[in-house]
Design a protein around this motif. Structure first.
Motif, PDB file in Angstrom:
ATOM      1  N   VAL A 178     -46.018  13.824 -49.216  1.00  0.00           N
ATOM      2  CA  VAL A 178     -45.621  14.898 -50.378  1.00  0.00           C
ATOM      3  C   VAL A 178     -46.688  14.444 -51.552  1.00  0.00           C
ATOM      4  N   ASP A 265     -42.174  11.719 -46.773  1.00  0.00           N
ATOM      5  CA  ASP A 265     -41.763  11.777 -48.062  1.00  0.00           C
ATOM      6  C   ASP A 265     -41.475  13.219 -48.514  1.00  0.00           C
ATOM      7  N   GLY A 307     -46.657   7.731 -46.586  1.00  0.00           N
ATOM      8  CA  GLY A 307     -45.227   7.340 -47.158  1.00  0.00           C
ATOM      9  C   GLY A 307     -44.036   7.653 -46.518  1.00  0.00           C
ATOM     10  N   TYR A 309     -39.657   7.255 -47.869  1.00  0.00           N
ATOM     11  CA  TYR A 309     -39.056   6.099 -48.460  1.00  0.00           C
ATOM     12  C   TYR A 309     -37.645   6.435 -48.112  1.00  0.00           C
TER      13      TYR A 309
END
Ligand code: ZN
Length: 368
Positions: A178, A265, A307, A309
């Motif tokens: 993202v 992400d 990434g 999270y």
């Protein structure tokens, strides 16, 4: 059809210690210590779900090795390498918001080396495609510093290995994290051998990076394609961006290898992004990339982890991608998929369509 899919993994990736940040904020007397956003659990749980589903044992295990200093220096400046090495005994900061623990330099070498090993496995036809579930991530690191939780730019280093040492002439990146893949962009800014595509949330991280007007320079001009989607983009926007921009760009450039810096992400529950993606979305984008790779480069496609999270939902997005890569459907279904698919805003919205339309003109240079 099932494929031989490689999986790069090492438990030491989980031992890279990002310490007691509060998300992305350094702790202090005004910031209560908590977990750093880039903590190991998201990736560990991704691997755990692969194990529990029975998929891991059906993949080809690829054991990582540390990247050599010469491999790191294909991209990074000697000063950066020396600074990172000096922090290995003590921990410290690789860049703003990018903490390192004791041994993080060694683990970062193992991450970069793991992605290189996947390139070699692919080019040696030991696997048909693959996923490097490495940590720390790489796509924000630039020549002279780490940033955005990244120490070395793993995917770009592996691409340079493919071209400088394995004889490939053209490679392409499709970064679906993202955040903007600024490190990969910078690595090939003036290099026409690599088409770098990043599809990310507009002006998120790094700030003021990833604009559509950033096209590369010199011989590399026209070979960097940024697709900054507005916040709130769902699968409809991603699907349109892939069908109208990513796939045609790959077909025009005709790379010999496609590398996907893969962040989850853009998932709907992520704390560091505001997009609406879900596991079926990632599964279908994977299918689009695989069929494109079949047409342009004999299916040679690999992903390196970046990434993502939200520790509860990332594993399902990751499993969907690995199921698609391998052609093996496990018995595990994403328990929240039905809810996420029905959430408002999943369809392509007019203001998202306008951004994609604007980017379509950027493809002209690739077609000439
Ligand atoms: Zn990211």
């Amino acid at each position: 059809m099932s494929h031989k899919t490689g999986l790069v993994w090492h438990e030491l990736y989980m031992w890279h210690n990002t310490g007691k940040y509060a998300g992305v904020m350094p702790p202090g007397l005004q910031v209560q210590p908590y977990e750093h956003s880039e903590h190991p659990e998201t990736k560990r749980r991704f691997k755990n779900l692969l194990d529990v589903s029975g998929l891991t044992e059906q993949l080809v295990a690829i054991r990582p090795r540390p990247a050599t200093e010469a491999e790191i220096l294909m991209l990074h400046e000697p000063d950066h390498l020396d600074r990172m090495k000096a922090l290995n005994e003590t921990g410290g900061e690789a860049g703003i918001g990018t903490p390192m623990g004791v041994g993080s330099y060694d683990i970062a070498l193992l991450a970069a080396g793991g992605v290189i090993e996947l390139v070699d496995a692919l080019l040696d036809q030991r696997v048909d495609n693959g996923y490097a579930l490495v940590r720390p991530p790489g796509h924000h690191a630039i020549a002279n510093m780490g940033m955005g939780f990244c120490i070395f730019c793993n995917g770009a280093i592996a691409g340079l290995h493919a071209m400088n040492h394995r004889g490939l002439e053209r490679i392409a990146y499709v970064d679906w994290d993202v955040h903007h893949g600024n490190g990969t962009e910078a690595a090939f800014w003036e290099d026409p051998r690599a088409l770098t595509i990043s599809i990310h949330q507009q002006n998120l991280f790094p700030l003021h990076s990833g604009g559509m007007d950033k096209r590369g320079a010199g011989a590399g001009e026209g070979f960097n394609l940024n697709i900054p989607l507005p916040p709130g983009s769902g699968y409809g926007a991603y699907e349109a961006a892939f069908d109208r921009l990513v796939v045609p760009a790959l077909e025009a450039f005709a790379p010999e290898l496609i590398i996907i810096p893969s962040g989850f992400d853009a998932g709907i529950h992520d704390s560091l992004g505001r997009q609406l993606m879900h596991s079926r979305g990632y599964r279908e984008l994977t299918a689009k990339l695989m069929s494109t790779a079949d047409r342009v480069c004999g299916g040679r496609l690999m992903m390196c982890h970046e990434g993502g999270y939200d520790a509860s939902t990332v594993p399902y997005m990751g499993l969907a991608v690995l199921e698609e890569l391998s052609g093996i459907k496990t018995d595990i279904d994403d328990p929240l998929l039905e809810v996420f698919e029905q959430i408002g805003g999943q369809d392509l919205q007019p203001h998202q369509d306008a951004v994609i339309k604007q980017a379509e003109s950027l493809l002209d240079v690739l077609r000439t």
